[in-house]
Structures are given as C-alpha cells and as structure tokens.
Design a protein around this motif. Structure first.
Motif, PDB file in Angstrom:
ATOM      1  N   ARG A  55     -29.765  -8.599  -1.619  1.00 25.12           N
ATOM      2  CA  ARG A  55     -31.087  -8.524  -1.028  1.00 25.12           C
ATOM      3  C   ARG A  55     -31.787  -9.877  -1.117  1.00 25.12           C
ATOM      4  O   ARG A  55     -31.792 -10.517  -2.168  1.00 25.12           O
ATOM      5  CB  ARG A  55     -31.953  -7.468  -1.716  1.00 25.12           C
ATOM      6  N   VAL A  56     -32.397 -10.273  -0.009  1.00 21.45           N
ATOM      7  CA  VAL A  56     -33.233 -11.473   0.060  1.00 21.45           C
ATOM      8  C   VAL A  56     -34.647 -10.973   0.320  1.00 21.45           C
ATOM      9  O   VAL A  56     -34.900 -10.298   1.321  1.00 21.45           O
ATOM     10  CB  VAL A  56     -32.768 -12.426   1.182  1.00 21.45           C
ATOM     11  N   ALA A  57     -35.549 -11.289  -0.601  1.00 19.01           N
ATOM     12  CA  ALA A  57     -36.927 -10.815  -0.505  1.00 19.01           C
ATOM     13  C   ALA A  57     -37.845 -11.945  -0.075  1.00 19.01           C
ATOM     14  O   ALA A  57     -37.666 -13.097  -0.482  1.00 19.01           O
ATOM     15  CB  ALA A  57     -37.383 -10.269  -1.864  1.00 19.01           C
ATOM     16  N   ALA A  58     -38.830 -11.605   0.736  1.00 12.70           N
ATOM     17  CA  ALA A  58     -39.824 -12.575   1.188  1.00 12.70           C
ATOM     18  C   ALA A  58     -41.207 -12.106   0.748  1.00 12.70           C
ATOM     19  O   ALA A  58     -41.632 -11.007   1.096  1.00 12.70           O
ATOM     20  CB  ALA A  58     -39.769 -12.734   2.698  1.00 12.70           C
ATOM     21  N   TYR A  59     -41.891 -12.948  -0.011  1.00 17.03           N
ATOM     22  CA  TYR A  59     -43.277 -12.733  -0.446  1.00 17.03           C
ATOM     23  C   TYR A  59     -44.075 -13.769   0.331  1.00 17.03           C
ATOM     24  O   TYR A  59     -44.391 -14.838  -0.160  1.00 17.03           O
ATOM     25  CB  TYR A  59     -43.339 -12.950  -1.958  1.00 17.03           C
ATOM     26  N   MET A  60     -44.318 -13.465   1.609  1.00 14.39           N
ATOM     27  CA  MET A  60     -44.739 -14.474   2.568  1.00 14.39           C
ATOM     28  C   MET A  60     -45.859 -14.004   3.491  1.00 14.39           C
ATOM     29  O   MET A  60     -45.939 -12.831   3.817  1.00 14.39           O
ATOM     30  CB  MET A  60     -43.539 -14.843   3.451  1.00 14.39           C
ATOM     31  N   PRO A  61     -46.667 -14.966   3.963  1.00 10.96           N
ATOM     32  CA  PRO A  61     -47.596 -14.666   5.052  1.00 10.96           C
ATOM     33  C   PRO A  61     -46.848 -14.732   6.381  1.00 10.96           C
ATOM     34  O   PRO A  61     -45.639 -14.961   6.410  1.00 10.96           O
ATOM     35  CB  PRO A  61     -48.621 -15.812   4.936  1.00 10.96           C
ATOM     36  N   HIS A  62     -47.574 -14.557   7.463  1.00  9.29           N
ATOM     37  CA  HIS A  62     -46.967 -14.631   8.794  1.00  9.29           C
ATOM     38  C   HIS A  62     -46.808 -16.092   9.183  1.00  9.29           C
ATOM     39  O   HIS A  62     -47.694 -16.690   9.797  1.00  9.29           O
ATOM     40  CB  HIS A  62     -47.829 -13.887   9.822  1.00  9.29           C
ATOM     41  N   VAL A  63     -45.661 -16.667   8.802  1.00 11.74           N
ATOM     42  CA  VAL A  63     -45.329 -18.050   9.133  1.00 11.74           C
ATOM     43  C   VAL A  63     -43.904 -18.076   9.667  1.00 11.74           C
ATOM     44  O   VAL A  63     -43.139 -17.123   9.487  1.00 11.74           O
ATOM     45  CB  VAL A  63     -45.477 -18.995   7.908  1.00 11.74           C
ATOM     46  N   ALA A  64     -43.541 -19.174  10.301  1.00  8.54           N
ATOM     47  CA  ALA A  64     -42.213 -19.289  10.910  1.00  8.54           C
ATOM     48  C   ALA A  64     -41.094 -19.116   9.885  1.00  8.54           C
ATOM     49  O   ALA A  64     -40.042 -18.538  10.191  1.00  8.54           O
ATOM     50  CB  ALA A  64     -42.084 -20.628  11.623  1.00  8.54           C
ATOM     51  N   GLU A  65     -41.295 -19.591   8.669  1.00 11.60           N
ATOM     52  CA  GLU A  65     -40.255 -19.496   7.639  1.00 11.60           C
ATOM     53  C   GLU A  65     -39.902 -18.047   7.300  1.00 11.60           C
ATOM     54  O   GLU A  65     -38.791 -17.773   6.855  1.00 11.60           O
ATOM     55  CB  GLU A  65     -40.682 -20.260   6.381  1.00 11.60           C
ATOM     56  N   THR A  66     -40.828 -17.137   7.516  1.00 11.64           N
ATOM     57  CA  THR A  66     -40.534 -15.721   7.281  1.00 11.64           C
ATOM     58  C   THR A  66     -39.503 -15.229   8.303  1.00 11.64           C
ATOM     59  O   THR A  66     -38.545 -14.535   7.947  1.00 11.64           O
ATOM     60  CB  THR A  66     -41.826 -14.880   7.365  1.00 11.64           C
ATOM     61  N   ILE A  67     -39.679 -15.608   9.556  1.00  9.62           N
ATOM     62  CA  ILE A  67     -38.730 -15.234  10.598  1.00  9.62           C
ATOM     63  C   ILE A  67     -37.375 -15.890  10.337  1.00  9.62           C
ATOM     64  O   ILE A  67     -36.327 -15.248  10.465  1.00  9.62           O
ATOM     65  CB  ILE A  67     -39.274 -15.634  11.979  1.00  9.62           C
ATOM     66  N   ILE A  68     -37.393 -17.154   9.944  1.00 11.50           N
ATOM     67  CA  ILE A  68     -36.150 -17.871   9.644  1.00 11.50           C
ATOM     68  C   ILE A  68     -35.414 -17.191   8.498  1.00 11.50           C
ATOM     69  O   ILE A  68     -34.196 -17.026   8.543  1.00 11.50           O
ATOM     70  CB  ILE A  68     -36.458 -19.356   9.347  1.00 11.50           C
ATOM     71  N   THR A  69     -36.147 -16.767   7.480  1.00 15.75           N
ATOM     72  CA  THR A  69     -35.535 -16.083   6.339  1.00 15.75           C
ATOM     73  C   THR A  69     -34.898 -14.764   6.763  1.00 15.75           C
ATOM     74  O   THR A  69     -33.766 -14.455   6.376  1.00 15.75           O
ATOM     75  CB  THR A  69     -36.567 -15.857   5.224  1.00 15.75           C
ATOM     76  N   LEU A  70     -35.605 -13.981   7.553  1.00 13.92           N
ATOM     77  CA  LEU A  70     -35.052 -12.718   8.065  1.00 13.92           C
ATOM     78  C   LEU A  70     -33.744 -12.980   8.799  1.00 13.92           C
ATOM     79  O   LEU A  70     -32.720 -12.347   8.513  1.00 13.92           O
ATOM     80  CB  LEU A  70     -36.049 -12.040   9.003  1.00 13.92           C
ATOM     81  N   LEU A  71     -33.760 -13.900   9.737  1.00 17.16           N
ATOM     82  CA  LEU A  71     -32.577 -14.154  10.555  1.00 17.16           C
ATOM     83  C   LEU A  71     -31.417 -14.702   9.729  1.00 17.16           C
ATOM     84  O   LEU A  71     -30.264 -14.321   9.938  1.00 17.16           O
ATOM     85  CB  LEU A  71     -32.925 -15.086  11.713  1.00 17.16           C
TER      86      LEU A  71
END
Length: 173
Positions: A55-71
């Motif tokens: 599992r890769v977890a993101a504790y993030m606001p709505h920024v481009a890096e969140t989308i990059i992490t998901l992908l």
C-alpha cells in the motif's frame, strides 16, 4: 488504469494536468511530462522495495503530485489510499493503520482561505505511529526544500525522484 491513462497519444504535448493554487499560481504537465514523472516515481518506489499488493498512502492536498502518486502506485501493482492534509494525526493513523502502508507520501502543508497550514509535525507523528512504513516522501507545497529531519525515514520528493529521472515506464497488470 494507469496504462490506459498514460498510453502513447498523438496529443502528447498538450496539457494533461493543470494545477491551480488558491493564490493563482498555475502549474501544468503535458502528457509526456506526466508520464515521465509517473515513471520516475514508479522506478523509485520499485527500487525502494515496494511490491505488488503493498500500500502507498497519500496524506496530501489536491496537487499534481497526488495524481502522480496514484498513477505510479497502480502502475507497479501497489494499492493507493489517501486522505486530506487537513486530517488530524488520530484520523490519519486510524485510516492508514487499517491498510498498513509501506510508503507515505505527504505534503509539508497546504493553503486554504488565504492561510498556510504546516503539516510537518503531524507527518512526523503519523510516520512514528505507523509501524508498517518504510519510507515517508515529503512533497514541498509550502517550501521548495521542506525540513524533514524530524520525519522518520523521510526523504524529499525531489530527492526521491532525482535518481530515477528518465526511467522507462512499465505497467504491472
């Protein structure tokens, strides 16, 4: 999903992601740039030992890096989970404690209502309370070079990706 989103395309130099900050700052990624960022993060995660099913977890606001992490996570067969940066420590630990992530990607802070909110202390607390974590990657939203010294197994996003710039992108189904 990642393979379909990032498939080769004729419009590869057109904008794929546009990030608009509250203060009007604008960042954009073409399809080619998005694919390159995802490839670098996917390669970094793989080199760091992230396996399919982790599992890769993101504790993030709505920024481009969140989308990059998901992908990047789903491209290598990992599971993605996330929560907003405005969650408190207890809420984040409760949510991510259930999924036992091996990697946490977290923003140093976020902006809302004209104010900046620093998250570094919360990130350090969350990381210390999640025994499954092997790495915490800190994205600089408030600072170009966030102070990560107190974050267990912390590394800055830019440093984490730097060794993998130019990596080939492969997809695990």
């Amino acid at each position: 999903y990642a393979e379909n989103v990032l498939a080769d395309r004729r419009d590869a130099n057109e904008e794929a992601v546009v990030a608009l900050a509250e203060n009007g700052d604008r960042r954009s990624y073409t399809w080619t740039q998005l694919r390159a960022e995802v490839a670098a993060l996917a390669a970094a995660l793989t080199a760091d030992g992230v396996q399919p099913g982790d599992r890769v977890a993101a504790y993030m606001p709505h920024v481009a890096e969140t989308i990059i992490t998901l992908l990047a996570a789903i491209a290598i067969g990992a599971t993605f989970t996330s929560t907003s940066s405005d969650f408190g420590v207890a809420g984040v630990v409760d949510r991510f404690g259930q999924t036992q992530p091996t990697v946490l990607v977290a923003a140093d802070g976020y902006r809302y209502g004209g104010k900046s909110f620093d998250c570094l202390d919360r990130i350090a607390e969350v990381a210390a309370q999640l025994p499954s974590l092997r790495r915490t990657i800190v994205v600089g939203v408030l600072a170009d070079t966030p102070a990560i010294e107190s974050v267990p197994n912390g590394v800055r996003w830019t440093d984490y990706l730097a060794l993998h710039t130019g990596a080939a992108l492969t997809f695990r189904r």
